[in-house]
Design an enzyme around this catalytic site. Sequence first.
Site, PDB file in Angstrom:
ATOM      1  N   SER A   1      37.974  42.989  38.988  1.00 49.97           N
ATOM      2  CA  SER A   1      37.636  43.651  37.724  1.00 49.97           C
ATOM      3  C   SER A   1      38.745  44.562  37.201  1.00 49.97           C
ATOM      4  CB  SER A   1      36.340  44.455  37.882  1.00 49.97           C
ATOM      5  OG  SER A   1      36.496  45.457  38.871  1.00 49.97           O
TER       6      SER A   1
ATOM      7  N   GLU B   1      39.236  53.633  45.546  1.00 50.58           N
ATOM      8  CA  GLU B   1      38.698  52.330  45.142  1.00 50.58           C
ATOM      9  C   GLU B   1      37.415  52.054  45.920  1.00 50.58           C
ATOM     10  OE1 GLU B   1      40.268  47.680  44.755  1.00 50.58           O
ATOM     11  OE2 GLU B   1      41.548  49.222  45.654  1.00 50.58           O
TER      12      GLU B   1
END
Length: 232
Positions: free
Chosen positions: A27, A102
């Site tokens: 993404s 992340e």
Amino acid sequence: MSKVLLQNKMLPKNRPFRVSVEGNIGSGKSTCLNFFKQWDKVEIHPEPIDKWRNLNGHNLFGLVYNDLSKYNFAFQHYVQLTRLQIQTSPPASEKTEVKMFERSVQNNRYCFVENAHKSKFLADCEYEVLKAWYDWIENNVDISLDLIVYLRSTPEVVWHRMVKRGRTEENAVPLDYLKEIHSFYEQWLNSPEKVKCKIITIDADKDLENVLEQITYHSSAILGGKINDQES
């Protein structure tokens, strides 16, 4: 080797602003993290894939994608540990005001563990063990997030990106898997009882230039107002 002290929830918070960059495989999470490297008061933590690829010679990352049933329990255990280490470790510098990573411990619990159990890749007893570990962590350790940046994408779009980048361990990941992860992301991030921080949503179906424009537009809010543009 220095020891890492987990922050007990009863202690006053004395830590950087925590930002978790969330989104499906492919993404654009790395793109987002790389953008914020320009601020020296922002500490960036990509997913610790190198650790997952080599735990004393064992490539858990490769094993789990080759056999999602056999190795999921071991992989999810180690992912939770490495995310916890990132999320609770002291900042590397006294100057650090924003810690950006992340994905999060919360993501692993409410997306990947839930999906693995629903898909029968985790036995009921394994699922309960992982839930018990997470509940203990949440009740005893400060893993709180201040902001989630959600790179929201369509599964079909990220599947094509994933195929294009050609990461070896992801070659066997089917589109249906990405659809399931997307579904659990949507459930998690639309549950106020599970998400206790602000969410900034970025349309990650756009091309890279447009995604960067959105990130730039929201950059001050993403940094929690901690850092001025002049400090980059």
